[in-house]
Write an enzyme that holds these catalytic residues in place. Structure first.
Site, PDB file in Angstrom:
ATOM      1  N   GLY A 160      42.314  39.105  44.613  1.00  0.00           N
ATOM      2  CA  GLY A 160      43.011  39.513  45.819  1.00  0.00           C
ATOM      3  C   GLY A 160      44.239  40.377  45.657  1.00  0.00           C
ATOM      4  O   GLY A 160      44.852  40.763  46.645  1.00  0.00           O
TER       5      GLY A 160
ATOM      6  N   PRO B  18      40.079  39.513  39.839  1.00  0.00           N
ATOM      7  CA  PRO B  18      40.453  40.729  40.558  1.00  0.00           C
ATOM      8  C   PRO B  18      39.289  41.705  40.700  1.00  0.00           C
ATOM      9  O   PRO B  18      38.528  41.906  39.745  1.00  0.00           O
ATOM     10  CB  PRO B  18      41.544  41.338  39.677  1.00  0.00           C
ATOM     11  N   GLY B  19      39.159  42.274  41.863  1.00  0.00           N
ATOM     12  CA  GLY B  19      38.153  43.314  42.083  1.00  0.00           C
ATOM     13  C   GLY B  19      38.842  44.622  42.438  1.00  0.00           C
ATOM     14  O   GLY B  19      38.998  45.516  41.613  1.00  0.00           O
ATOM     15  N   ARG B  20      39.299  44.652  43.674  1.00  0.00           N
ATOM     16  CA  ARG B  20      39.934  45.854  44.220  1.00  0.00           C
ATOM     17  C   ARG B  20      40.993  46.463  43.287  1.00  0.00           C
ATOM     18  O   ARG B  20      40.995  47.673  43.055  1.00  0.00           O
ATOM     19  CB  ARG B  20      40.609  45.488  45.548  1.00  0.00           C
TER      20      ARG B  20
ATOM     21  N   ARG C  96      34.523  50.951  55.168  1.00  0.00           N
ATOM     22  CA  ARG C  96      35.736  50.171  55.442  1.00  0.00           C
ATOM     23  C   ARG C  96      36.458  50.537  56.738  1.00  0.00           C
ATOM     24  O   ARG C  96      36.852  49.643  57.486  1.00  0.00           O
ATOM     25  CB  ARG C  96      36.711  50.246  54.254  1.00  0.00           C
TER      26      ARG C  96
ATOM     27  N   CYS D 152      25.513  59.159  63.826  1.00  0.00           N
ATOM     28  CA  CYS D 152      25.446  59.068  65.287  1.00  0.00           C
ATOM     29  C   CYS D 152      25.914  57.704  65.777  1.00  0.00           C
ATOM     30  O   CYS D 152      25.105  56.847  66.157  1.00  0.00           O
ATOM     31  CB  CYS D 152      24.039  59.402  65.761  1.00  0.00           C
ATOM     32  N   GLU D 153      27.208  57.511  65.698  1.00  0.00           N
ATOM     33  CA  GLU D 153      27.886  56.290  66.154  1.00  0.00           C
ATOM     34  C   GLU D 153      29.286  56.712  66.558  1.00  0.00           C
ATOM     35  O   GLU D 153      29.942  57.436  65.802  1.00  0.00           O
ATOM     36  CB  GLU D 153      28.048  55.281  64.996  1.00  0.00           C
TER      37      GLU D 153
ATOM     38  N   TYR E 244      35.055  48.847  47.020  1.00  0.00           N
ATOM     39  CA  TYR E 244      34.361  48.619  48.286  1.00  0.00           C
ATOM     40  C   TYR E 244      34.033  49.947  48.978  1.00  0.00           C
ATOM     41  O   TYR E 244      34.087  50.058  50.194  1.00  0.00           O
ATOM     42  CB  TYR E 244      35.191  47.684  49.190  1.00  0.00           C
TER      43      TYR E 244
HETATM   44  C1  LIG Z   1      35.461  39.600  46.459  1.00  0.00           C
HETATM   45  C2  LIG Z   1      35.886  38.472  45.640  1.00  0.00           C
HETATM   46  C3  LIG Z   1      36.913  38.622  44.707  1.00  0.00           C
HETATM   47  C4  LIG Z   1      37.673  39.895  44.525  1.00  0.00           C
HETATM   48  O1  LIG Z   1      38.555  40.144  45.565  1.00  0.00           O
HETATM   49  P1  LIG Z   1      39.541  41.392  45.481  1.00  0.00           P
HETATM   50  O2  LIG Z   1      40.286  41.344  46.754  1.00  0.00           O
HETATM   51  O3  LIG Z   1      38.692  42.612  45.366  1.00  0.00           O
HETATM   52  O4  LIG Z   1      40.405  41.207  44.291  1.00  0.00           O
HETATM   53  C5  LIG Z   1      37.216  37.544  43.895  1.00  0.00           C
HETATM   54  N1  LIG Z   1      36.557  36.363  44.009  1.00  0.00           N
HETATM   55  C6  LIG Z   1      35.577  36.183  44.907  1.00  0.00           C
HETATM   56  C7  LIG Z   1      34.890  34.895  44.966  1.00  0.00           C
HETATM   57  C8  LIG Z   1      35.217  37.214  45.759  1.00  0.00           C
HETATM   58  O5  LIG Z   1      34.235  37.037  46.652  1.00  0.00           O
END
Ligand SMILES: *Cc1c(COP(=O)(O)O)cnc(C)c1O
Length: 417
Positions: free
Chosen positions: A227, A272-274, A310, A344-345, A373
């Protein structure tokens, strides 16, 4: 006005106009150096205790990016069988993959079990299913802390209103299920929210989670979720997530738990992803028409909601830069404009009423912070092939890492007899 792409040298030695011509638009462009820098930062958040960051690959699952995560020493989170397959293809060994699904079938769980991949169960029902097909096995349980994250309302409501995990008061029921099948709950995981720039809610939730962890007696891992946010308003100087400060405060939260558990310290994890990929990616798109409708100015591009979901899905803000002849337009006349795609939206809007340099047909629009994302949520809605992806390597030159989807591929599964 600032230009992030120029300050960060996101395009390396390449000219964005040439990239757009060579690969076509819409085009995802990633910068290897920027992405690796972010991956290194999350990998090094905790150094005092055993710690591992798992890259949450749903943010961006391009194979080249997964390989970078592996090389930077990250483990990875998969949400589906497809994501596990991609991680295996990227060279991750099973012990570096964590399967965090929800509402999956027996076959999907069996796939993970068969590959020896640690799995998180998201409900008592899924735990029961897992136990019935893998008695005596190890697993993780996803906890939804609901209340307990303190005074930060956002986190609390996020917990209570989401479908994820089991409630704290169901932990005893989870133990009963585990006992029935001889399961070992050796990990607990949570993920309380996304896109924090202030780490306090995460830290409160982490502290609360360590309290919950005391209820378990064979934990090998405690996983606090992801997150960490990124500044989507960077052109207005929004501050970065302060990783150094976070690292210090997160370590302090772990200190008190570590003191109580000198001999059975688990591996601490985050997801972490984002943060890893968002700022290292942009979308280049072409402006095909500019017009005025009932007093509103529209710039029509090829970056539709199929390319970047998004803004339509979450009303998300993405900074936009206008590129002309390969250079960011940072001064001159400005106007308020709605930037739209070609779908077309009526919800197909990148932004509403945004003050931007005056846009002309033929300009390139560069959407910032699209590395997370972005492509992974894209679709072929309106039968538009999915975009190509290009990586600016450490050498500063472009490398194609995903071809633009072909019409043949798009139609390949249609049955026509
Ligand atoms: C999507 C997700 C993340 C990553 O969240 P970010 O906001 O991209 O860091 C981590 N854990 C779980 C279980 C998720 O579904």
């Amino acid at each position: 006005m600032r230009s992030y792409v120029e300050e960060s040298q996101l395009f390396g030695k390449e000219d964005p106009e040439e990239l757009a011509v060579r690969y076509g638009t819409p085009l995802y462009v990633y910068n290897e150096e920027i992405i690796r820098r972010h991956m290194k930062a999350v990998a090094g958040v905790i150094t005092k205790y055993p710690y591992r960051a798992n890259y949450s690959m749903k943010a961006n699952s391009n194979l080249s990016i997964l390989k970078m995560a592996r090389e930077e020493g990250l483990n990875a989170d998969a949400m589906s069988v497809g994501e596990i397959m991609l991680l295996l293809k990227a060279g991750f060994s099973s012990d570096r993959i964590f399967f965090v699904p929800n509402n999956v079938s027996e076959e999907e769980l069996q796939f993970a079990i068969g590959h020896g991949i640690m799995t998180s169960l998201d409900s008592l029902d899924q735990l029961d299913l897992f136990g019935s097909i893998n008695p005596g096995g190890k697993c993780s349980v996803r906890i939804n802390p609901g209340i307990g994250a303190g005074h930060h309302e956002k986190v609390v409501t996020a917990g209570r209103k989401t479908k994820f995990g089991i409630e704290e008061h169901d932990i005893d029921a989870a133990f009963d299920i585990a006992k029935k099948y001889g399961l070992h709950i050796t990990e607990i995981n949570q993920h309380v929210g996304s896109q924090y720039l202030d780490p306090q809610p995460f830290l409160d939730a982490a502290e609360n989670f360590l309290r919950i962890a005391e209820k378990f007696n064979e934990l090998e891992y405690i996983d606090f979720g992801g997150g960490y946010g990124i500044p989507y308003h960077k052109l207005e100087d929004e501050a970065q997530f302060d990783m150094e400060d976070f690292s210090k405060r997160f370590t302090e939260v772990l200190d008190s738990y570590a003191e109580k558990h000198p001999n059975d310290l688990p591996l601490f994890k985050s997801e972490p992803g984002r943060y890893c990929v968002a700022e290292g990616g942009v979308i280049l798109g072409r402006v095909h028409a500019v017009k005025q409708n009932y007093g509103i100015r529209y710039a029509g591009t090829d970056i539709g909601m199929n390319v970047l979901a998004r803004p339509t899905l979450y009303d998300s803000w993405h900074d936009l830069e206008i590129l002309r002849d390969g250079k960011a337009v940072t001064d001159g006349e400005r106007e308020n404009v709605y930037v739209t795609g070609n779908i077309c939206e009526s919800g197909d809007l990148l932004c509403k009423d945004r003050n931007l340099p005056v846009i002309h047909r033929g300009d390139l629009i560069c959407v910032l912070d699209a590395g997370a994302y972005g492509f992974s949520m894209s679709s072929s809605y309106n039968s538009r092939p999915r975009a190509a992806e290009v990586l600016i390597t450490k050498e500063g030159t472009a490398k194609l890492i995903r071809r633009r989807e072909t019409y043949e591929a798009m139609f390949a599964d249609l049955v026509d007899d």
